[in-house]
Design an enzyme around this catalytic site. Structure first.
Site, short mmCIF file in Angstrom:
data_model
loop_
_atom_site.label_atom_id
_atom_site.label_comp_id
_atom_site.label_asym_id
_atom_site.label_seq_id
_atom_site.Cartn_x
_atom_site.Cartn_y
_atom_site.Cartn_z
N ARG A 140 0.85 -1.19 0.00
CA ARG A 140 0.00 0.00 0.00
C ARG A 140 0.88 1.24 0.00
NH1 ARG A 140 -2.16 0.58 5.37
NH2 ARG A 140 -0.77 2.38 5.51
N HIS A 153 -3.55 4.43 4.73
CA HIS A 153 -4.68 3.51 4.84
C HIS A 153 -5.96 4.20 4.39
CE1 HIS A 153 -7.40 0.47 6.44
NE2 HIS A 153 -8.03 1.44 7.08
N TYR A 155 4.55 5.26 11.13
CA TYR A 155 4.87 3.85 11.36
C TYR A 155 5.73 3.21 10.27
CZ TYR A 155 0.60 3.43 8.48
OH TYR A 155 -0.37 3.56 7.51
#
Length: 393
Positions: free
Chosen positions: A281, A285, A294
């Site tokens: 990805r 998100h 992160y």
């Protein structure tokens, strides 16, 4: 006792452990990033017409995602979920199905709906929740659905579509239809109980369903190595007695080939198939997420080099099925069309408040009518809090 397992198990006389990594699960790769094909590859069924349709859908997907992220940042829509870097998984798999096969998506498979023919204005109407939206403005943005295109309306709770797909496919089997259901989900959803219930149900009852897992490395901010210890998601299919494939999810030819194989097997044998598509990805998100918290820019840059759209473009160029002039014209037109569609959709009126109680029962019940009137009274009392709805009744 399961006598078949008892009879077929290899006998040993000294105890030893096995684990998920004892199973060798290969990954199917057909197309290299430079557009060349691996030697000895078994190509999918594809001609120039299909290849161009797939590529145009990929381009539409990329442009829509980029423009709608910008529209959300401008405050024009409330929420968006892009599939940057993962487009090949949904588009390529949709191309491997028949139009009558049911699609049960999670929330990042707009590419499958695009391939089926969902129009740009329909996407916009849904995201702006206007009165032309098929769901009458009741859903969050990107929660699409289309009865005409056999695309089940998306539901927010994670993983619920997995056992539903098993049941729907079982119904297709009982009706004698030569159709299957494809069910999309991420590796994060595979940690839900619904995943295990759905796969076991489909395996035991022999339902013609394709479970398609997009393993993109992250469940929101949780990396896959903190989600599970086993050999990915594919090993779970083996554990449930399901035919399983692991593929490079950024390789459009591998995705198409695997889905064509899976559909053929599911229809012929009335049994489920699990496909694990390994991808990444590239974006957040959702527009509510900041991935810099992160993961590193270096990690993202590394995966950007595996862009599935560029990979397919290189292959089309090598086939002499595409050229740079067509490329420029396609993306310019798509960007212009999307911007114009945004301007149109945001000006269309919202659904009337009465639509809240239609379609629940054949006729609204007295209880629903009472609740609707109470809501109207509340809006009349606080019109400034409901500027769109106040004054329309």
């Amino acid at each position: 006792m399961d006598t078949e397992i008892y009879k077929s198990s290899r006998e040993v006389h000294c105890a030893d452990f096995i684990d998920g990594h004892s199973i060798d699960i290969p990954i199917l790769k057909i197309l290299k990033q430079d557009g060349s094909v691996y030697q000895g590859s078994d190509l999918p069924e594809i001609d120039q017409s299909l290849a161009i349709k797939i590529y145009q859908t990929l381009a539409f997907h990329r442009v829509l995602d980029e423009r709608m992220i910008a529209a959300q940042r401008q405050g024009r829509v409330s929420f968006y979920m892009a599939a940057l870097g993962e487009e090949a998984a949904s588009v390529g798999s949709a191309a491997g199905l028949h139009d009558e096969d049911m699609i049960m998506a999670q929330y990042r498979e707009q590419g499958a709906l695009m391939y089926r023919g969902f129009r740009l204005e329909q996407f916009m109407n849904q995201m702006f929740s206007n009165e032309l939206e098929l769901g009458k403005g009741r859903q969050m943005p990107i929660h699409y659905g289309s009865e005409e295109l056999h695309y089940m309306t998306i539901s927010s709770p994670l993983g619920t579509q997995i056992p539903q797909a098993a049941g729907y496919a079982y119904g297709q089997k009982l009706q004698g239809k030569e159709r299957c259901t494809i069910c999309y989900f991420g590796e994060g959803a595979a940690s839900e109980g619904d995943f295990h219930a759905g796969l076991n149900m489909a395996a035991v009852h022999k339902a013609p369903v394709i479970f398609f897992c997009r393993n993109n490395g992250y469940a929101i901010s949780t990396p896959s190595n903190e989600q599970y210890k086993g050999n990915g998601i594919a090993s779970r299919g083996v554990g449930y007695g399901i035919k399983t494939l692991r593929i490079d999810g950024n390789d459009i030819l591998a995705v198409l080939k695997a889905t064509q194989m899976a559909r053929s097997y599911a229809i012929e044998h009335n049994e489920p198939v699990l496909i694990e598509a390994m991808s990444y990805r590239l974006g957040a998100h959702s527009t509510s997420d900041d991935p810099s918290g992160y993961r590193t820019r270096e990690e993202e840059a590394k995966w950007a080099d595996h862009d599935p759209i560029l990979r397919m473009k290189n292959w089309l160029l090598s086939q002499n099925w595409w050229d740079e002039e067509q490329e420029t014209a396609l993306f310019e037109k798509l960007r212009e069309d999307v911007l114009n569609a945004v301007k149109v959709a945001e000006k269309i009126a919202k659904p009337g408040i009465e639509e809240l109680v239609t379609d629940v029962y054949d006729q609204p019940t007295p209880a629903l009518e009472k609740q609707l009137e109470q809501l109207k009274e509340h809006i009349r009392k606080y019109p400034d809090a409901y500027p769109i709805t106040a004054g329309r009744f």
